[in-house]
Structure formats: C-alpha cells, structure tokens
Design an enzyme around this catalytic site. Structure first.
Site, mmCIF file in Angstrom:
data_model
loop_
_atom_site.group_PDB
_atom_site.id
_atom_site.type_symbol
_atom_site.label_atom_id
_atom_site.label_comp_id
_atom_site.label_asym_id
_atom_site.label_seq_id
_atom_site.Cartn_x
_atom_site.Cartn_y
_atom_site.Cartn_z
ATOM 1 N N CYS A 10 -13.621 -12.047 -47.214
ATOM 2 C CA CYS A 10 -14.107 -13.429 -47.094
ATOM 3 C C CYS A 10 -14.674 -13.605 -45.690
ATOM 4 C CB CYS A 10 -12.996 -14.431 -47.419
ATOM 5 S SG CYS A 10 -11.587 -14.390 -46.296
ATOM 6 N N ARG A 16 -8.864 -16.852 -48.132
ATOM 7 C CA ARG A 16 -9.156 -16.340 -49.471
ATOM 8 C C ARG A 16 -8.870 -14.846 -49.653
ATOM 9 N NH1 ARG A 16 -15.067 -18.548 -49.363
ATOM 10 N NH2 ARG A 16 -14.663 -17.986 -47.184
ATOM 11 N N ASP A 128 -14.371 -22.127 -50.116
ATOM 12 C CA ASP A 128 -13.662 -22.022 -48.842
ATOM 13 C C ASP A 128 -12.729 -23.231 -48.685
ATOM 14 O OD1 ASP A 128 -12.902 -21.984 -46.209
ATOM 15 O OD2 ASP A 128 -14.923 -21.679 -45.414
HETATM 16 P P1 4NP Z 1 -11.467 -17.700 -45.249
HETATM 17 O O1 4NP Z 1 -11.455 -19.207 -44.697
HETATM 18 O O2 4NP Z 1 -12.881 -17.179 -45.067
HETATM 19 O O3 4NP Z 1 -11.098 -17.855 -46.677
HETATM 20 O O4 4NP Z 1 -10.445 -16.935 -44.429
HETATM 21 C C1 4NP Z 1 -11.959 -19.580 -43.450
HETATM 22 C C2 4NP Z 1 -11.216 -19.323 -42.323
HETATM 23 C C3 4NP Z 1 -11.686 -19.720 -41.072
HETATM 24 C C4 4NP Z 1 -12.896 -20.394 -40.981
HETATM 25 C C5 4NP Z 1 -13.635 -20.641 -42.116
HETATM 26 C C6 4NP Z 1 -13.165 -20.231 -43.347
HETATM 27 N N1 4NP Z 1 -13.350 -20.832 -39.703
HETATM 28 O O5 4NP Z 1 -14.402 -21.492 -39.660
HETATM 29 O O6 4NP Z 1 -12.706 -20.534 -38.688
#
Ligand code: 4NP
Length: 159
Positions: A10, A16, A128
């Site tokens: 991800c 995710r 997300d």
């Molecule tokens: P992930 O979620 O891609 O599912 O781990 C996110 C984690 C951090 C961020 C965005 C999405 N961020 O902008 O820091």
C-alpha cells in the site's frame, strides 16, 4: 519445495498492507498451509519506515483476531521484484507506482490488484482509511477477508 512468496503493498505500510499480510497469514494458517507461504508487506512511500501499524488499524484488526506485528518498510524494487512471486497492490495509485518500478515483463506479470479477487464487494481498490473514521478500518478488513479468499484460490490454481 520452495515457498510461495507474496508481498502486499500500500502507500504507508501501516494500515492496509499490514492488514492484508495478517489476514492472509491467518487464512493460510487456518487451511493448514502456513509452511507453504512466505508473506510480507511494504509501502510505496517510506515516510513511516520502522513504525508499527497504525494504532487504529491494530485495534480494529485485533477485534477479529488479527495481530498486526509487521514493521513498516518501503518497497525495494531490485530486491522485492526478484524475491516475490506475487506483488499485490491495495489501490490504483499503488498499482501505478509499482508498475512504474517494474524492470521488465517478468516483473509486470507478478503485479496484481487486491480487489480483482473480491467477490462480495464492488470496490476497485481498498480505500485508504488513514484520514477517515471507524467504518474505514472495518471496510478495509471486510474487503481483505473477501479478496484474500479469492486471491488464495487464484494462487492455488497457478501453482
Ligand atoms: P496505508 O495508509 O497506505 O494503508 O498504510 C496510509 C498511511 C499513511 C498515510 C496515508 C495512508 N500518510 O499520508 O501518512
């Protein structure tokens, strides 16, 4: 026999993909096949490198019996394309980013999108949950449990 190596990817590797890793590890364990698989996760963005999974994601996951133990790390193109048999993106931008990092056709053949294996949900990506509320984290787990089954069936057919 060599293990089937799967990497879930991800953006941050704190919501995710660590959940996908835990859900899929649980799924193969339940089927008595844990020893046949090597399962990991990564992010296309290194910002959270070294961190545990997001606390909210951990709390939702543990309620379903998934213990998120993985530590965030970035996707390493040279190492990960060689090591893994299946690289599974959570959303369209992860997919596009990974595709841009592919070195050749063989790498591209390993690339998949998680929601293509979903049967109960109509999402074309795992949304997300980072900036949203409670329901987003539950939806991530719902989609991953569903798509995980479909992905398992796909992998078994390929092997
Ligand atoms: P992930 O979620 O891609 O599912 O781990 C996110 C984690 C951090 C961020 C965005 C999405 N961020 O902008 O820091």
């Amino acid at each position: 026999m060599s293990k089937i190596k799967i990497l879930f990817v991800c953006l941050g590797n704190i919501c995710r993909s660590p959940s996908a890793e835990a859900v899929f590890k649980d799924l193969v364990k339940t089927k008595g096949l844990a020893e046949e698989f090597d399962i990991d996760s990564a992010g296309t963005y290194a910002y959270h490198e070294g961190e545990m999974a997001d606390r909210r994601m951990q709390q939702h996951a543990i309620k379903r019996g998934y213990n998120l133990t993985s530590i965030s790390r970035p996707f390493y193109p040279n190492r990960d394309w060689d090591k893994f048999d299946y690289i599974v993106a959570m959303d369209n931008s992860n997919f596009t980013d990974l595709r841009a990092m592919a070195r050749n056709e063989a790498d591209l053949k390993k690339l998949h999108k998680m929601t293509n294996f979903s049967s109960r949900f109509n999402y074309d990506h795992v949304p997300d949950p980072y900036y949203g509320g409670y329901e987003g984290f539950e939806l991530v787990l719902d989609i991953l449990e569903d798509a995980g089954e479909g992905f398992f069936n796909y992998v078994k057919k390929q092997e």
